[in-house]
Scaffold this active site. Structure first.
Site, short mmCIF file in Angstrom:
data_model
loop_
_atom_site.label_atom_id
_atom_site.label_comp_id
_atom_site.label_asym_id
_atom_site.label_seq_id
_atom_site.Cartn_x
_atom_site.Cartn_y
_atom_site.Cartn_z
N TYR A 79 -12.53 3.45 13.13
CA TYR A 79 -11.32 3.87 12.41
C TYR A 79 -11.16 5.39 12.47
O TYR A 79 -10.07 5.90 12.76
CB TYR A 79 -11.42 3.39 10.96
CG TYR A 79 -10.32 3.93 10.07
CD1 TYR A 79 -9.03 3.40 10.12
CD2 TYR A 79 -10.55 5.01 9.21
CE1 TYR A 79 -8.02 3.91 9.32
CE2 TYR A 79 -9.55 5.51 8.41
CZ TYR A 79 -8.29 4.97 8.47
OH TYR A 79 -7.28 5.48 7.68
N ASN B 41 2.98 4.59 9.99
CA ASN B 41 1.98 4.36 8.93
C ASN B 41 1.14 3.11 9.18
O ASN B 41 0.01 3.02 8.69
CB ASN B 41 2.74 4.24 7.59
CG ASN B 41 1.90 3.70 6.47
OD1 ASN B 41 1.07 4.41 5.91
ND2 ASN B 41 2.08 2.42 6.14
N TYR C 126 -6.55 -0.96 8.68
CA TYR C 126 -7.38 -0.24 7.70
C TYR C 126 -7.85 -1.26 6.66
O TYR C 126 -9.05 -1.50 6.53
CB TYR C 126 -6.58 0.91 7.08
CG TYR C 126 -7.35 1.69 6.04
CD1 TYR C 126 -8.57 2.30 6.34
CD2 TYR C 126 -6.84 1.84 4.74
CE1 TYR C 126 -9.26 3.02 5.38
CE2 TYR C 126 -7.53 2.57 3.78
CZ TYR C 126 -8.74 3.15 4.11
OH TYR C 126 -9.43 3.86 3.15
N LYS D 279 -8.07 7.57 14.23
CA LYS D 279 -7.18 8.50 13.52
C LYS D 279 -7.27 9.90 14.13
O LYS D 279 -6.33 10.69 14.05
CB LYS D 279 -7.52 8.52 12.03
CG LYS D 279 -7.10 7.23 11.31
CD LYS D 279 -5.58 7.06 11.32
CE LYS D 279 -5.12 5.83 10.58
NZ LYS D 279 -3.65 5.71 10.51
N GLY E 55 0.80 -1.23 0.00
CA GLY E 55 0.00 0.00 0.00
C GLY E 55 0.83 1.28 0.00
O GLY E 55 1.92 1.35 -0.61
N ILE E 56 0.33 2.29 0.69
CA ILE E 56 1.00 3.60 0.68
C ILE E 56 2.36 3.50 1.36
O ILE E 56 3.31 4.16 0.96
CB ILE E 56 0.13 4.69 1.36
CG1 ILE E 56 -1.31 4.65 0.85
CG2 ILE E 56 0.72 6.07 1.10
CD1 ILE E 56 -2.24 5.68 1.51
#
Ligand SMILES: NC(=O)c1ccc[n+]([C@@H]2O[C@H](COP(=O)([O-])OP(=O)(O)OC[C@H]3O[C@@H](n4cnc5c(N)ncnc54)[C@H](O)[C@@H]3O)[C@@H](O)[C@H]2O)c1
Length: 253
Positions: free
Chosen positions: A154, A87, A91, A158, A16-17
């Site tokens: 979620y 990170n 998710y 955050k 992912g990112i």
């Protein structure tokens, strides 16, 4: 961007990112530590093929001993920990649902990984950063500003990451450790694309995100990697306790 020879840990870098952060930071000359509960081998290979330096480390950020071992391994290999990108998160695998239907165990797991895990990793790197200073970047989400529905656990987690950032910045300033957060807009990854099994719901969510944006296109991981490299580098040496909102102008915060 002033990252040559600096050591940067990226948690959740196996896919992912996070994988894109590893590639970008290495391309700017950093020694990258890709730490994940998943096998980081693919990221290590991609970074090395691109001519960069990357060490893979297995870590479970919910486990204090595991985060301490990760930090020690990074220091033993590279002799410093200059920056950390928090990170890793739960998710991918979450499913959108009304708040009254969310499973209690899943709620606890989201907070255990996203909030407590972030705290664990900050504690683990602190002994290695406190002499020389450093930069901690906590990954939050634009969903906390939008109040995105159907992901209450979620979004709340955050929000906690965002506020924890400010307290840590105030506590760590005396050590020249900077702590900032980045709220990221809805970004196309395997994780974000699997939040809904229903194609109509997915399309509606995706299209709403684009129409809400000043920049009318989908956000890709490469849209945020430069911001992370900037915050990890000395180019942002006097920025701490801040949030950078990278969402193509969905929100103005
Ligand atoms: N994709 C988006 O739209 C979006 C938007 C805003 C914020 N974010 C945030 O960006 C980050 C990356 O998102 P992504 O889309 O790549 O999601 P992802 O689920 O693919 O990435 C999360 C990574 O964290 C790792 N991880 C999970 N639990 C762990 C644990 N206990 N210990 C160590 N590693 C663990 C996973 O293995 C994975 O590699 C997350 O923090 C996410 O909340 C994503």
């Amino acid at each position: 961007m002033g990252l040559k020879g600096k050591t940067v840990i990226v948690t959740g870098g196996a896919r992912g990112i996070g994988q894109k952060y590893c590639l970008k930071l290495a391309s700017e000359g950093a020694n990258v530590v890709c730490a994940d509960i998943l096998d980081p081998a693919e990221t290590v290979k991609l970074v090395e093929e691109a001519g960069g330096v990357c060490m893979g480390v297995h870590v479970d950020i919910t486990d204090v001993a595991s985060t301490e071992a990760m930090a020690r391994a990074a220091f033993d290999r590279f002799g410093a920990i200059d920056a950390l990108v928090n990170n890793a998160a739960l998710y991918g695998g979450l499913k959108m649902a009304p708040f009254y239907e969310l499973d209690e165990d899943e709620w606890d797991k989201v907070f255990r990984i996203n909030v407590k895990g972030t705290w664990h990793v900050c504690k683990a790197v602190f002994p290695y950063m406190k002499e020389k200073g450093g930069s901690i970047i906590n990954i939050s989400s634009t969903s906390i500003i939008q109040g995105v529905p159907l992901l209450c656990h979620y979004v709340a987690s955050k929000g906690a990451v965002w506020s924890m950032t400010r307290t840590l910045a105030n506590e760590l300033g005396e050590y020249n450790i900077r702590v900032n957060s980045v709220t990221i807009g809805y970004t196309l990854t395997d994780a974000s694309m699997s939040l809904s099994d229903n194609k109509e719901d997915f399309d509606a969510n995706y299209n709403r995100n684009i129409s809400d944006r000043a920049l009318k296109r989908g956000m890709m991981p490469d849209d945020v990697v430069g911001t992370i490299a900037f915050l990890a580098s000395d180019d942002s040496a006097f920025i701490t306790g801040q949030n950078l909102n990278v969402d193509g102008g969905s929100t103005h915060y």
